[in-house]
Structure formats: C-alpha cells, structure tokens
Motif scaffolding. Structure first.
Motif, PDB file in Angstrom:
ATOM      1  N   LEU A  74      -7.949   2.840  -1.994  1.00 46.47           N
ATOM      2  CA  LEU A  74      -8.611   2.482  -0.860  1.00 46.47           C
ATOM      3  C   LEU A  74      -9.188   3.653  -0.225  1.00 46.47           C
ATOM      4  O   LEU A  74     -10.384   3.765   0.180  1.00 46.47           O
ATOM      5  N   ASP A  75      -8.759   5.030  -0.364  1.00 44.70           N
ATOM      6  CA  ASP A  75      -9.544   6.200   0.198  1.00 44.70           C
ATOM      7  C   ASP A  75      -8.805   7.170  -0.741  1.00 44.70           C
ATOM      8  O   ASP A  75      -7.534   7.569  -0.513  1.00 44.70           O
TER       9      ASP A  75
ATOM     10  N   THR B 284       0.869  -1.195  -0.076  1.00 42.11           N
ATOM     11  CA  THR B 284       0.074  -0.073   0.168  1.00 42.11           C
ATOM     12  C   THR B 284       0.958   1.194  -0.165  1.00 42.11           C
ATOM     13  O   THR B 284       2.112   1.108   0.336  1.00 42.11           O
ATOM     14  N   GLY B 285       0.288   2.412  -0.359  1.00 43.61           N
ATOM     15  CA  GLY B 285       1.143   3.545  -0.308  1.00 43.61           C
ATOM     16  C   GLY B 285       0.122   4.954  -0.747  1.00 43.61           C
ATOM     17  O   GLY B 285      -1.181   4.592  -0.738  1.00 43.61           O
ATOM     18  N   LYS B 286       0.698   6.011  -0.708  1.00 44.69           N
ATOM     19  CA  LYS B 286      -0.040   6.929  -1.355  1.00 44.69           C
ATOM     20  C   LYS B 286       0.509   7.607  -2.688  1.00 44.69           C
ATOM     21  O   LYS B 286       1.562   7.587  -2.942  1.00 44.69           O
TER      22      LYS B 286
ATOM     23  N   ALA C 189       4.246   6.695  -3.476  1.00 50.90           N
ATOM     24  CA  ALA C 189       5.269   6.522  -2.346  1.00 50.90           C
ATOM     25  C   ALA C 189       4.746   5.505  -1.494  1.00 50.90           C
ATOM     26  O   ALA C 189       3.762   5.468  -0.853  1.00 50.90           O
ATOM     27  N   SER C 190       5.476   4.223  -1.549  1.00 48.45           N
ATOM     28  CA  SER C 190       4.838   3.125  -1.036  1.00 48.45           C
ATOM     29  C   SER C 190       5.257   3.382   0.457  1.00 48.45           C
ATOM     30  O   SER C 190       5.908   3.974   0.991  1.00 48.45           O
ATOM     31  N   ASP C 191       4.325   2.499   1.400  1.00 46.83           N
ATOM     32  CA  ASP C 191       4.671   2.463   2.884  1.00 46.83           C
ATOM     33  C   ASP C 191       5.613   2.019   3.296  1.00 46.83           C
ATOM     34  O   ASP C 191       6.347   2.333   4.429  1.00 46.83           O
ATOM     35  N   GLU C 192       6.473   1.278   2.415  1.00 47.26           N
ATOM     36  CA  GLU C 192       7.953   0.652   2.834  1.00 47.26           C
ATOM     37  C   GLU C 192       8.974   1.900   2.634  1.00 47.26           C
ATOM     38  O   GLU C 192      10.073   1.618   2.758  1.00 47.26           O
ATOM     39  N   GLY C 193       8.442   2.951   1.741  1.00 45.13           N
ATOM     40  CA  GLY C 193       9.652   3.824   1.726  1.00 45.13           C
ATOM     41  C   GLY C 193      10.116   3.986   0.292  1.00 45.13           C
ATOM     42  O   GLY C 193      10.786   4.745  -0.049  1.00 45.13           O
ATOM     43  N   SER C 194       9.570   2.902  -0.761  1.00 50.00           N
ATOM     44  CA  SER C 194      10.110   3.176  -2.020  1.00 50.00           C
ATOM     45  C   SER C 194       9.324   3.933  -2.847  1.00 50.00           C
ATOM     46  O   SER C 194       8.078   4.073  -2.462  1.00 50.00           O
ATOM     47  N   GLU C 195       9.649   4.230  -4.027  1.00 48.47           N
ATOM     48  CA  GLU C 195       8.910   4.815  -4.930  1.00 48.47           C
ATOM     49  C   GLU C 195       8.507   3.913  -6.152  1.00 48.47           C
ATOM     50  O   GLU C 195       9.394   3.439  -6.633  1.00 48.47           O
TER      51      GLU C 195
ATOM     52  N   THR D 164      -3.877  10.296  -2.464  1.00 47.07           N
ATOM     53  CA  THR D 164      -5.034   8.869  -2.584  1.00 47.07           C
ATOM     54  C   THR D 164      -4.274   7.673  -1.983  1.00 47.07           C
ATOM     55  O   THR D 164      -3.210   7.562  -2.443  1.00 47.07           O
ATOM     56  N   ARG D 165      -4.983   6.985  -1.193  1.00 44.86           N
ATOM     57  CA  ARG D 165      -4.388   5.937  -0.672  1.00 44.86           C
ATOM     58  C   ARG D 165      -4.726   4.742  -1.490  1.00 44.86           C
ATOM     59  O   ARG D 165      -5.891   4.748  -2.025  1.00 44.86           O
TER      60      ARG D 165
END
Length: 127
Positions: A65-66, A3-5, A19-25, A44-45
C-alpha cells in the motif's frame, strides 16, 4: 482483505512477519510478494490474504500500500543549502586548479580536507 505493517523481512532467508491491524502476526514468505519484488522494508503498509499454514496464519497474496519514507531522503539537506555548498566548493576547486596550473599541489592537510569535503558532497548527491 486484512491490512498491516511489515514487522521484519529477511531477504536472504526469504521470509518475515506482518503485524496485522487486528493485532495478530502473519508469516510472510517471499513467494507472496508482488511479482518483481524481492524484499519489503519494516514499516511498509500492506494488504494481504491469509491462509492457515502448518504453523499458523500465512500471507498468501501481498499488495504494497505504501512504503515507509526513506530515512536517507528525510535527512538530506534542502536544495537551496546544497546550492550554496556546491558554489563554495566550485570556488575552492578553482583556487586549487590555479595552483595546479603553476605546478603546485595543495598542502597535504588542505588536500585531505578537500578530499573529505568532496566525498561528503558526493554522498549527499548520491542519496
């Protein structure tokens, strides 16, 4: 699935980045968006699958997601405030209507103020 934004998305060019939640693009192409979706707003998530592309990680299937809240809707006046504004506007227009019945247009300065007020109320209602 990761997941990410959405970091940014250019609808004209048809791509952007997540921008993933793990920190990568992760590269985001318009073809990875859900059917019928042509754009996503920054913030946007999303949930997405990843594949290694020619230039690195690329999102393959994206699920929204939202979406971020609309700034326009957040800045809207509460409905009870708008009720008072509309009631005052009706009184003002009734007075102007009375002048029209007697063959008189409002003074130029008054007409411009009323026109500006009508535009602002219309913008608020259209948001």
């Amino acid at each position: 699935m990761p997941t990410g934004k959405v970091k940014f998305f250019d609808e004209d060019k048809g791509f952007g980045f997540i921008a993933s939640d793990e920190g990568s693009e992760v590269f985001l192409h318009i073809s990875a968006l859900p059917a019928g979706t042509t754009s996503v707003k920054p913030g946007t998530r999303v949930e997405f699958s990843v594949a290694d592309g020619k230039r690195g990680a690329q999102a393959m299937t994206v699920r929204v997601l939202d979406a971020p809240p609309s700034l326009v809707k957040l800045s809207r006046k509460p409905a009870d405030e708008m009720a008072v504004i509309v009631e005052d506007l009706i009184r003002l227009l009734d007075n102007i209507g009375g002048g029209f019945k007697h063959g008189k247009y409002p003074e130029s300065s008054n007409g411009k103020k009323v026109a500006a007020l009508l535009r602002k109320v219309a913008e608020e209602l259209d948001a």
